[in-house]
Design a protein around this motif. Structure first.
Motif, PDB file in Angstrom:
ATOM      1  N   PHE A  56      14.218  12.062 -36.013  1.00 23.30           N
ATOM      2  CA  PHE A  56      13.486  12.710 -34.746  1.00 23.30           C
ATOM      3  C   PHE A  56      12.376  11.923 -34.336  1.00 23.30           C
ATOM      4  O   PHE A  56      11.720  12.120 -33.422  1.00 23.30           O
ATOM      5  CB  PHE A  56      13.571  14.101 -34.905  1.00 23.30           C
ATOM      6  CG  PHE A  56      14.762  14.857 -35.011  1.00 23.30           C
ATOM      7  CD1 PHE A  56      15.618  14.845 -33.863  1.00 23.30           C
ATOM      8  CD2 PHE A  56      15.187  15.335 -36.146  1.00 23.30           C
ATOM      9  CE1 PHE A  56      16.872  15.459 -33.748  1.00 23.30           C
ATOM     10  CE2 PHE A  56      16.537  16.158 -36.178  1.00 23.30           C
ATOM     11  CZ  PHE A  56      17.246  16.176 -34.894  1.00 23.30           C
ATOM     12  N   GLY A  57      11.763  11.017 -35.346  1.00 21.28           N
ATOM     13  CA  GLY A  57      10.542  10.527 -35.224  1.00 21.28           C
ATOM     14  C   GLY A  57      10.741   8.964 -34.859  1.00 21.28           C
ATOM     15  O   GLY A  57      10.834   8.379 -33.827  1.00 21.28           O
ATOM     16  N   VAL A  58      11.259   8.211 -36.130  1.00 20.34           N
ATOM     17  CA  VAL A  58      11.163   6.757 -35.860  1.00 20.34           C
ATOM     18  C   VAL A  58      12.413   6.321 -35.004  1.00 20.34           C
ATOM     19  O   VAL A  58      12.180   5.534 -33.998  1.00 20.34           O
ATOM     20  CB  VAL A  58      11.543   6.414 -37.267  1.00 20.34           C
ATOM     21  CG1 VAL A  58      11.611   4.814 -37.248  1.00 20.34           C
ATOM     22  CG2 VAL A  58      10.353   6.473 -38.315  1.00 20.34           C
ATOM     23  N   GLU A  59      13.524   6.924 -35.255  1.00 16.23           N
ATOM     24  CA  GLU A  59      14.758   6.401 -34.352  1.00 16.23           C
ATOM     25  C   GLU A  59      14.520   6.982 -32.813  1.00 16.23           C
ATOM     26  O   GLU A  59      14.754   6.145 -32.010  1.00 16.23           O
ATOM     27  CB  GLU A  59      16.030   7.217 -35.100  1.00 16.23           C
ATOM     28  CG  GLU A  59      17.397   6.797 -34.212  1.00 16.23           C
ATOM     29  CD  GLU A  59      18.555   7.306 -34.795  1.00 16.23           C
ATOM     30  OE1 GLU A  59      19.072   6.513 -35.549  1.00 16.23           O
ATOM     31  OE2 GLU A  59      18.759   8.498 -34.351  1.00 16.23           O
ATOM     32  N   ARG A  60      14.010   7.984 -32.446  1.00 15.49           N
ATOM     33  CA  ARG A  60      13.724   8.362 -31.261  1.00 15.49           C
ATOM     34  C   ARG A  60      12.986   7.647 -30.512  1.00 15.49           C
ATOM     35  O   ARG A  60      12.907   7.027 -29.557  1.00 15.49           O
ATOM     36  CB  ARG A  60      13.409   9.759 -31.021  1.00 15.49           C
ATOM     37  CG  ARG A  60      12.998  10.173 -29.743  1.00 15.49           C
ATOM     38  CD  ARG A  60      12.587  11.769 -29.680  1.00 15.49           C
ATOM     39  NE  ARG A  60      11.255  11.919 -30.596  1.00 15.49           N
ATOM     40  CZ  ARG A  60      10.164  11.725 -30.092  1.00 15.49           C
ATOM     41  NH1 ARG A  60       9.768  11.097 -29.023  1.00 15.49           N
ATOM     42  NH2 ARG A  60       9.284  11.978 -30.868  1.00 15.49           N
ATOM     43  N   ILE A  61      11.663   7.289 -31.281  1.00 12.34           N
ATOM     44  CA  ILE A  61      10.698   6.394 -30.778  1.00 12.34           C
ATOM     45  C   ILE A  61      11.207   4.848 -30.633  1.00 12.34           C
ATOM     46  O   ILE A  61      11.043   4.421 -29.273  1.00 12.34           O
ATOM     47  CB  ILE A  61       9.355   6.447 -31.570  1.00 12.34           C
ATOM     48  CG1 ILE A  61       8.844   7.659 -31.591  1.00 12.34           C
ATOM     49  CG2 ILE A  61       8.321   5.219 -30.969  1.00 12.34           C
ATOM     50  CD1 ILE A  61       7.798   7.993 -32.521  1.00 12.34           C
ATOM     51  N   LEU A  62      11.994   4.444 -31.456  1.00 10.77           N
ATOM     52  CA  LEU A  62      12.442   3.101 -31.328  1.00 10.77           C
ATOM     53  C   LEU A  62      13.233   3.105 -30.096  1.00 10.77           C
ATOM     54  O   LEU A  62      13.363   1.921 -29.347  1.00 10.77           O
ATOM     55  CB  LEU A  62      12.813   2.777 -32.507  1.00 10.77           C
ATOM     56  CG  LEU A  62      11.955   2.022 -33.532  1.00 10.77           C
ATOM     57  CD1 LEU A  62      12.600   2.015 -35.026  1.00 10.77           C
ATOM     58  CD2 LEU A  62      11.323   0.972 -33.070  1.00 10.77           C
ATOM     59  N   VAL A  69      18.018  -0.880 -29.688  1.00 15.65           N
ATOM     60  CA  VAL A  69      18.098  -0.359 -30.921  1.00 15.65           C
ATOM     61  C   VAL A  69      19.305   0.874 -30.880  1.00 15.65           C
ATOM     62  O   VAL A  69      19.172   1.699 -30.037  1.00 15.65           O
ATOM     63  CB  VAL A  69      16.843   0.491 -31.328  1.00 15.65           C
ATOM     64  CG1 VAL A  69      17.048   1.140 -32.655  1.00 15.65           C
ATOM     65  CG2 VAL A  69      15.820  -0.730 -31.453  1.00 15.65           C
ATOM     66  N   THR A  70      20.296   0.647 -31.807  1.00 18.61           N
ATOM     67  CA  THR A  70      21.551   1.798 -31.950  1.00 18.61           C
ATOM     68  C   THR A  70      21.051   3.006 -32.876  1.00 18.61           C
ATOM     69  O   THR A  70      21.564   4.038 -32.597  1.00 18.61           O
ATOM     70  CB  THR A  70      22.718   0.996 -32.278  1.00 18.61           C
ATOM     71  OG1 THR A  70      22.375   0.292 -33.443  1.00 18.61           O
ATOM     72  CG2 THR A  70      22.931  -0.060 -31.068  1.00 18.61           C
ATOM     73  N   LYS A  71      20.441   2.579 -34.024  1.00 11.04           N
ATOM     74  CA  LYS A  71      20.171   3.647 -34.947  1.00 11.04           C
ATOM     75  C   LYS A  71      19.371   2.999 -36.162  1.00 11.04           C
ATOM     76  O   LYS A  71      19.063   1.740 -36.179  1.00 11.04           O
ATOM     77  CB  LYS A  71      21.352   4.053 -35.792  1.00 11.04           C
ATOM     78  CG  LYS A  71      22.332   3.343 -36.393  1.00 11.04           C
ATOM     79  CD  LYS A  71      23.403   3.796 -37.319  1.00 11.04           C
ATOM     80  CE  LYS A  71      24.179   2.928 -38.111  1.00 11.04           C
ATOM     81  NZ  LYS A  71      25.342   3.611 -38.538  1.00 11.04           N
ATOM     82  N   VAL A  72      18.641   3.981 -36.685  1.00 13.10           N
ATOM     83  CA  VAL A  72      17.825   3.584 -37.880  1.00 13.10           C
ATOM     84  C   VAL A  72      18.383   4.110 -39.221  1.00 13.10           C
ATOM     85  O   VAL A  72      18.802   5.138 -39.251  1.00 13.10           O
ATOM     86  CB  VAL A  72      16.434   4.406 -37.542  1.00 13.10           C
ATOM     87  CG1 VAL A  72      15.638   4.156 -38.918  1.00 13.10           C
ATOM     88  CG2 VAL A  72      15.770   3.696 -36.510  1.00 13.10           C
TER      89      VAL A  72
END
Length: 75
Positions: A56-62, A69-72
């Motif tokens: 909810f932080g890194v992936e959402r921002i990227l 960007v598809t996923k972290v």
């Protein structure tokens, strides 16, 4: 290049928030299909909320900043 764009977003928007809480993030790899592989460090490494931080932080921002960007993925 995708990796450079990801590095810039991590440096400017993600890392400052993590370092305020005693953590950090290392960019390990960016695949051709948009997977971003990262390693949480410091306080974030053993934090029970690390998965939430990634999703909810890194992936959402990227994903907001970079369409490719598809996923972290944590490593």
């Amino acid at each position: 290049m995708l990796r450079q764009r990801v590095e810039k977003v991590i440096e400017e928007k993600i890392r400052p928030a993590l370092t305020r809480d005693g953590g950090n993030i290392e960019l390990v790899n960016v695949t051709d299909d948009g997977e971003v592989h990262v390693r949480l460090q410091g306080a974030c490494a053993g934090c029970p909320g690390a998965r939430m931080t990634l999703q909810f932080g890194v992936e959402r921002i990227l994903q907001q900043e970079i369409q490719e960007v598809t996923k972290v993925v944590p490593v």
